[in-house]
Design an enzyme around this catalytic site. Structure first.
Site, PDB file in Angstrom:
ATOM      1  N   CYS A 149      -0.569   6.377  10.039  1.00  0.00           N
ATOM      2  CA  CYS A 149       0.744   5.766  10.204  1.00  0.00           C
ATOM      3  C   CYS A 149       0.346   4.340  11.232  1.00  0.00           C
ATOM      4  CB  CYS A 149       1.489   6.949  11.246  1.00  0.00           C
ATOM      5  SG  CYS A 149       3.029   6.231  11.518  1.00  0.00           S
ATOM      6  N   CYS A 203       6.232  -7.096   6.943  1.00  0.00           N
ATOM      7  CA  CYS A 203       7.454  -6.720   7.437  1.00  0.00           C
ATOM      8  C   CYS A 203       7.920  -7.767   8.429  1.00  0.00           C
ATOM      9  CB  CYS A 203       7.156  -5.323   8.346  1.00  0.00           C
ATOM     10  SG  CYS A 203       8.465  -4.944   9.111  1.00  0.00           S
ATOM     11  N   CYS A 242       3.459   8.484   0.864  1.00  0.00           N
ATOM     12  CA  CYS A 242       4.115   7.506   1.760  1.00  0.00           C
ATOM     13  C   CYS A 242       4.251   6.206   1.001  1.00  0.00           C
ATOM     14  CB  CYS A 242       3.150   7.741   3.073  1.00  0.00           C
ATOM     15  SG  CYS A 242       3.789   6.268   4.284  1.00  0.00           S
ATOM     16  N   GLU A 286       0.850  -1.294   0.239  1.00  0.00           N
ATOM     17  CA  GLU A 286       0.018   0.053  -0.126  1.00  0.00           C
ATOM     18  C   GLU A 286       0.781   1.250  -0.045  1.00  0.00           C
ATOM     19  OE1 GLU A 286      -2.500  -0.719   3.442  1.00  0.00           O
ATOM     20  OE2 GLU A 286      -4.102  -1.723   2.189  1.00  0.00           O
ATOM     21  N   CYS A 296       1.790  -2.169  15.356  1.00  0.00           N
ATOM     22  CA  CYS A 296       1.612  -1.914  13.773  1.00  0.00           C
ATOM     23  C   CYS A 296       0.815  -3.016  13.047  1.00  0.00           C
ATOM     24  CB  CYS A 296       3.074  -1.638  13.273  1.00  0.00           C
ATOM     25  SG  CYS A 296       3.094  -1.664  11.550  1.00  0.00           S
ATOM     26  N   CYS A 322       6.460  -5.080  15.043  1.00  0.00           N
ATOM     27  CA  CYS A 322       6.289  -4.150  15.990  1.00  0.00           C
ATOM     28  C   CYS A 322       4.753  -4.227  16.607  1.00  0.00           C
ATOM     29  CB  CYS A 322       6.530  -2.837  15.776  1.00  0.00           C
ATOM     30  SG  CYS A 322       8.257  -2.463  14.975  1.00  0.00           S
TER      31      CYS A 322
END
Ligand code: SF4
Length: 344
Positions: free
Chosen positions: A338, A113, A106, A93, A120, A117
Site C-alpha cells: 500500500c 495521481c 488491487c 500497476e 505515497c 499525499c
C-alpha cells in the site's frame, strides 16, 4: 484518416444497431458482448464462434485497444505485482494478493495521481491521465488470469486502491464496476468490491445517489484537520466536517458501513490522543477500522509505527467498542505494498 471507435465503448444496444445496419443476424450481438465482457477476449481474432467475415467487418469499423502486462514481479509472500502497458505507452500497476481463502486484485484508476499525499509513492509521480473503464476492466481480467494460473482459483475480491484517486475518475470507475458485477460480464458480487478514496465529498454523495452496491473505504490516516492536511493536501479543500456530512448522507442512503483505512506513522498519528480523535470521528456512522502498517517510501519522511504502539492503539479503539483489524503489509520486497506503487 478516420479514427475507428473503440469496440468496448459500445453498449449492447450499440452493437445491435451496428449489426442491424450491416445485415447481420441478431444472435451475433450477444456473442460479441460475451466475448468482450464475459470471456474478456483481447482481439477480434479470438472470437472463434464468429465467421471470418464478421470478424473482419468488426475490425474494419472498430479499434480494440487493450492493455498488456509489461513486467511481472513475484514477492516472497506470493504477492504478484504487474506493470501494465497502456495503449499510449503509459504504465500503471496492479497487484494480486493471495491470502488464506482469498485472492485479491488491487488495481489502478489513474496513471499517476494529482493529490500528492506526502507518504505515497504514486503521489510523487504527478498526474498523467484518467484510465478508461476498459483499461480498468483489463487490469482485473489480467490479474484474474494470474490468479487462476498461479493459485488455481478466480479472484475473490477487488480493491480500487492502486495508483490514483478513484473518485476523481468516478464515471470510469463506476462503469468498470458495472461490467465486473454484470451477470453478462464477470458476474462478481458487488459485496466483494471496495473502492477506496481520500474522500471527495460530492462524489461520495454521488455514489449514494447512484445506489452504489460496492463497499466504500475512506483513507483517513488522521482524524484532525491540522494533522490530516499535512499528509493529504486535498484535506485543505475538503476538511473533515465536509467529509463527515457526505459520509452521513452516504450511510443514510445506502445503509452501508464505512471502512476507515488508517496508516500508522511513528510519532505522527499513532499516539493515544490520535486514537481518541479517531474514535470520535468514527462515532458519526457505523464503521470498521483497518489499521495499516506503513511501508516506507523514499524521501517521505515517515517511519512505520512500532509493533507494541500499534497494539496499544488497536486496544484503545476496541475498548471504545469499535471493530478494528490490524493489516500487515504484503509484497513489501517488490514495492507492491500500500502506497508504494510508483513503477519500480
Ligand atoms: S494516497 Fe491515493 S490519493 Fe494520495 S497520492 Fe497516493 S494514490 Fe493519490
Amino acid at each position: 484518416m478516420v479514427t475507428k471507435k473503440d469496440i468496448r465503448s459500445l453498449s449492447l444496444l450499440g452493437i445491435e444497431t451496428f449489426f442491424k445496419v450491416n445485415g447481420q443476424k441478431n444472435f451475433r450481438v450477444q456473442q460479441v458482448y460475451d466475448w468482450l465482457w464475459k470471456k474478456s477476449c483481447r482481439s477480434f481474432n479470438e472470437m472463434s464462434n464468429l465467421s471470418k467475415e464478421i470478424r473482419s467487418l468488426l475490425d474494419q469499423h472498430f479499434s480494440f485497444p487493450v492493455i498488456t502486462i509489461d513486467t511481472e514481479q513475484k514477492s516472497a509472500d506470493g504477492t504478484i505485482k504487474s506493470s501494465f502497458l497502456l495503449d499510449d505507452g503509459l504504465r500503471v500497476e496492479g497487484v494480486l494478493i493471495p491470502s488464506e481463502g482469498r485472492t485479491t486484485a488491487c488495481i489502478s484508476s489513474q496513471a499517476g495521481c494529482p493529490l500528492a499525499c506526502t507518504f505515497c509513492a504514486t503521489g510523487k509521480l504527478g498526474f498523467r491521465r484518467n484510465l478508461l473503464f476498459a483499461e480498468i476492466f483489463d487490469q482485473i481480467a489480467l490479474i484474474q488470469e494470474q490468479s487462476v494460473k498461479f493459485y488455481g482459483k478466480p479472484l475473490s475480491n477487488i480493491v480500487y486502491m492502486g495508483m490514483g484517486e478513484p473518485l476523481l475518475n468516478y464515471e470510469n470507475v463506476r462503469a468498470s464496476v458495472e461490467k465486473v458485477i454484470d451477470p453478462g460480464g464477470m458476474g462478481m458480487s458487488p459485496q466483494r468490491i471496495t473502492v477506496s478514496s481520500v474522500g471527495i465529498p460530492e462524489k461520495i454523495k454521488k455514489m449514494a445517489d447512484d445506489k452504489a452496491r460496492y463497499h466504500f473505504a475512506l483513507s483517513l490516516h488522521a482524524a484532525r484537520d491540522d494533522k490530516r492536511g499535512q499528509i493529504i493536501p486535498v484535506n485543505q479543500k475538503y476538511p473533515l466536517k465536509d467529509l463527515i456530512k457526505a459520509l452521513k448522507y452516504y450511510h443514510k442512503v445506502t445503509g452501508k458501513r464505512i471502512t476507515i483505512e488508517y496508516i500508522l506513522f511513528r510519532d505522527f498519528n499513532d499516539g493515544l490522543a490520535d486514537a481518541s480523535d479517531l474514535a470520535v470521528f468514527c462515532k458519526n456512522f457505523p464503521v470498521k477500522i483497518n489499521l495499516i502498517e506503513y511501508n516506507q517510501v523514499e524521501n517521505a519522511g515517515f517511519l512505520p509505527s512500532e509493533a507494541h504502539t500499534m497494539k496499544v492503539f488497536q486496544d484503545f479503539l476496541e475498548q471504545k467498542n469499535l471493530v478494528v483489524n490490524l493489516r500487515r503489509s504484503r509484497g513489501k520486497d517488490i514495492a507492491a505494498a500500500c502506497g508504494q506503487l510508483a513503477g519500480k
